[in-house]
Scaffold this active site. Structure first.
Site, PDB file in Angstrom:
ATOM      1  N   ARG A 171     -10.852  10.517   9.771  1.00 30.21           N
ATOM      2  CA  ARG A 171     -12.105  11.434   8.481  1.00 30.21           C
ATOM      3  C   ARG A 171     -13.382  10.212   8.896  1.00 30.21           C
ATOM      4  O   ARG A 171     -14.481  10.223   8.891  1.00 30.21           O
ATOM      5  CB  ARG A 171     -11.738  11.187   7.059  1.00 30.21           C
ATOM      6  CG  ARG A 171     -13.066  11.323   6.094  1.00 30.21           C
ATOM      7  CD  ARG A 171     -12.969  11.141   4.940  1.00 30.21           C
ATOM      8  NE  ARG A 171     -13.173   9.738   4.530  1.00 30.21           N
ATOM      9  CZ  ARG A 171     -11.500   8.650   3.380  1.00 30.21           C
ATOM     10  NH1 ARG A 171     -10.775   9.663   3.175  1.00 30.21           N
ATOM     11  NH2 ARG A 171     -11.586   7.641   3.943  1.00 30.21           N
TER      12      ARG A 171
ATOM     13  N   HIS B  24       1.326  -1.084   0.149  1.00 27.38           N
ATOM     14  CA  HIS B  24       0.294   0.005   0.046  1.00 27.38           C
ATOM     15  C   HIS B  24       1.379   1.040   0.397  1.00 27.38           C
ATOM     16  O   HIS B  24       0.038   2.536  -0.468  1.00 27.38           O
ATOM     17  CB  HIS B  24      -0.656  -0.283   1.355  1.00 27.38           C
ATOM     18  CG  HIS B  24      -2.190   0.367   1.709  1.00 27.38           C
ATOM     19  ND1 HIS B  24      -2.051   1.998   1.630  1.00 27.38           N
ATOM     20  CD2 HIS B  24      -3.603   0.944   0.450  1.00 27.38           C
ATOM     21  CE1 HIS B  24      -3.075   2.487   1.926  1.00 27.38           C
ATOM     22  NE2 HIS B  24      -3.974   2.397   0.757  1.00 27.38           N
TER      23      HIS B  24
END
Length: 690
Positions: free
Chosen positions: A568, A434
């Protein structure tokens, strides 16, 4: 101290409710409110495909073991999920009704099969004949026939049919709405040029049901939409004779067989048909069976037709060129002299593409190595890499085949890259790659020069227009050396690859080492706080659910470390009475998707700042190859810290993330979100000053 955590899946639903609140906020432009409804729906689909499916699988194991991972027993979490989702669906339906009233005031309306003018009826018949009919194949449903395969992402019409003089019960059919081929929205002709009428594809089909089933002679029809969400986990076998790409392909085929995790339907659906569908799908009361309004698969509304008066995008929403590249100098020459920090979508993405294009054409460039997780559909990044290979460069792409829901796309990129001579790496077994890394190597004047970039987000020029991310362009020798070490591991993966990654001195790498470094930094802040000196931590991530790091933050808060978080989505910490300093936690949801990961530690005034690809989740820290880069340039450190401070101001429209998952705003009299606008103005001002 008794330790408490919020279950990650419940906190994710709180995040999606914040998305829904954007649709409810009348200060948000109408077309964006419709788009937020689409985002909310799309998010929820993925949540059921992945998280709810995972919880249901977890119920097969011992609750005590699983509860340690989920913070509560999966059965209890699933029950809460169903309650929350039904409530959110009710708020969604109310919001959509309210938005439709506002649309009507602007002379924009959505027509159904029953309220068409004569001219529109003729248009809909002709449109169906010419565009739709060839893509519509009904499937008749009978009690004793097996349930046909239903696509996970498709919308269906459940049709009940009968004759007026028929004494028997209705017959049933299902029709897949072919929005993949002809689109979901149809613009209808109107008598008033200022009036805009939109019709959904399912209503076009509903209007034409007498024509579709004319062979049977039915004269009464009832059609209602429904959709099924399935388990999207890839089941990869351990057959050593099968290479990884083949396993992914097989897993994608098996995904079709995933168990249903949610069934959403029009609450006015024929009751007998509804019961038949539930039986054939083998659903029970424990499953998520959710009644809703007329319209489903609302994700398509992210691309609702542009039928409103032209929306003048505020200047604060327009990307601009970073000052380092305004004079037309080659990107390569700029970053060989100075580090540059790009902040998207405020800065234009062009320098990243231009750097790769320059490398593709530069005769001195020998190699390019880059990671790819989610590429744009028509990727300019990929195009530059292909031309670099054609120009004789040695190009290596780490293509993550396990990027969820992009597996098929990445397989296609693999098939496209390899014939061009590009070396495609597919990672390390049981570890997703990632990290967002690129290193370019060139030989000039008997010297080897290396430069590239490290990012918090994907190398995707499309999402860079709407995702808030940071990308460091640099020729720092230490960072480039560490990127090369990562690629050396990826090229020849071994079981004992960690010792190689441990030698990285300028990048913090997952698995293992990033966690160790974060704990080290937090411990130093705790020592300072206990000594009565200033201690501060700021963490900005998409999700925070890792138990060990959360407990470390608890320890810091208890010691008096000023701890601030911008999260978030998933947020599992809970402020507790024992804390000397309460953890300040906010979530920013606005037109741009906050996607950056940033870590700040005061460190006796030295102020250590990192940008990272990793969220504070166990999967990222322990089961992925991730990378964080330390920002060392004083100007760039100040710039990044200033952005964090802007987002943490109390006049930002941001929701408090607390024990009760409150959805209250923290804001001043101005109702619009100031965070992203103020970030834009700050970065723009830095440009004009120079």
């Amino acid at each position: 101290m008794s330790v408490h955590f919020n279950p990650r899946d419940i906190t994710w639903l709180a995040f999606n409710e914040r998305v829904l609140q954007e649709a409810m906020d009348e200060n948000v432009p109408l077309h964006l409110r419709i788009r937020f409804l689409g985002i909310f729906s799309n998010n929820l689909d993925e949540f059921f495909r992945v998280r709810v499916a995972g919880l249901k699988r977890a119920m097969d194991f011992k609750e005590k073991v699983i509860a340690e991972s989920f913070y509560q027993p999966p059965s209890k979490i699933l029950q809460r999920i169903n309650e929350i989702v039904i409530r959110q669906q009710q708020n969604f339906d109310k919001t959509w009704k309210h938005i439709q009233v506002e649309m009507a005031n602007l002379k924009v309306s959505i027509k159904n099969a029953k309220n068409l003018t004569a001219r529109q009826k003729e248009f809909v018949r002709q449109y169906f004949d010419e565009v739709v009919e060839s893509n519509v194949i009904p499937i008749l449903l009978h009690e004793n026939t097996p349930m046909p395969y239903l696509r996970d992402k498709s919308l269906y019409l459940g049709v009940a049919m009968r004759k007026k003089d028929w004494q028997y019960s209705s017959n049933y059919a299902i029709i897949e709405i072919p929005s993949r081929f002809v689109g979901r929205f149809v613009l209808l002709p109107t008598e008033d040029p200022e009036e805009k009428n939109v019709m959904l594809l399912e209503d076009v089909i509903t209007f034409n049901l007498p024509h579709i089933f004319s062979y049977f002679g039915y004269d009464e029809f009832a059609a209602n939409a429904f959709k099924v969400t399935k388990d999207a986990e890839l089941d990869l076998d351990n057959d050593i004779r099968t290479n990884f790409a083949e396993k992914i392909e097989k897993g994608l085929k098996n995904r079709r067989k995933g168990k249903p995790t949610r069934f959403v339907f029009d609450k006015d659906m024929d009751k007998a048909l509804l019961e038949l569908l539930i039986r054939k799908l083998n659903l029970t009361k424990k499953d998520s069976i959710i009644p809703g309004g007329k319209i489903h698969n609302f994700k398509h509304f992210m691309d609702f037709p542009d039928v409103f008066e032209t929306y003048e995008r505020p200047v604060e929403r327009s990307s601009f060129t970073h000052q380092a590249f305004e004079n037309g100098e080659r990107v390569t020459d700029v970053i060989l002299k100075d580090d540059v920090l790009l902040s998207f979508p405020y800065h234009k993405y062009n320098p990243v593409i231009d750097l790769l294009r320059e490398a593709a054409m530069d005769p001195d460039v020998k190699s390019i190595q880059i990671t790819a997780y989610r590429l744009a559909s028509s990727s300019k990044i990929s195009n530059a890499l292909i031309y670099a290979a054609r120009n004789g460069k040695e190009v290596t792409v780490m293509l993550e085949l396990q990027a969820r829901f992009d597996e098929e796309s990445n397989l296609k990129w693999k098939e496209m890259f390899e014939p061009e001579g590009i070396t495609v790496l597919v990672g390390i077994p049981n570890k997703k790659v990632h990290a967002k890394l690129c290193v370019i190597k060139k030989r000039s004047h008997n010297k080897t020069l290396q430069y590239g970039f490290v990012s918090t987000g994907n190398f995707n020029e499309k999402t860079a227009k709407i995702y808030g991310d940071h990308l460091l362009m640099t020729s720092d020798r230490g960072i480039m050396a560490d990127i090369n070490k990562v690629f050396n591991v990826l090229k020849k993966p071994k079981d004992d690859f960690l010792p190689v990654l441990k030698t990285c001195k300028n990048l913090i790498i997952c698995p293992q080492f990033m966690r160790e470094k974060i704990v080290h930094h937090i411990d130093k802040e705790i020592e300072e706080a206990k000594a009565g000196r200033r201690a501060e931590i700021i963490v900005k991530v998409n999700s925070m659910s890792d138990r060990a790091l959360i407990e470390k933050l608890y320890e810091a808060a208890k010691a008096g470390v000023i701890t601030k978080t911008i999260v978030r989505g998933i947020y599992c910490p809970v402020n507790q009475k024992e804390f000397k300093e309460k953890i300040k936690a906010i979530s920013i949801v606005d037109e741009y998707l906050e996607h950056a990961r940033v870590m700040y530690f005061y460190n006796k005034g030295a102020e250590d700042l990192y940008i990272s690809s990793a969220d504070w989740m166990t999967r990222n820290l322990d089961y992925r190859i991730e990378a964080a880069a330390k920002i060392t340039d004083k100007e760039l450190k100040k710039e990044l810290k200033d952005i964090l401070d802007i987002q943490l101001r109390d006049n930002v429209k941001a929701r408090i993330l607390d024990k009760k998952l409150s959805n209250e705003y923290v804001r001043n009299d101005k109702k619009e979100c100031r965070s992203q606008i103020e970030t834009y103005k700050y970065l723009k001002a830095k440009t004009s000053k120079k």
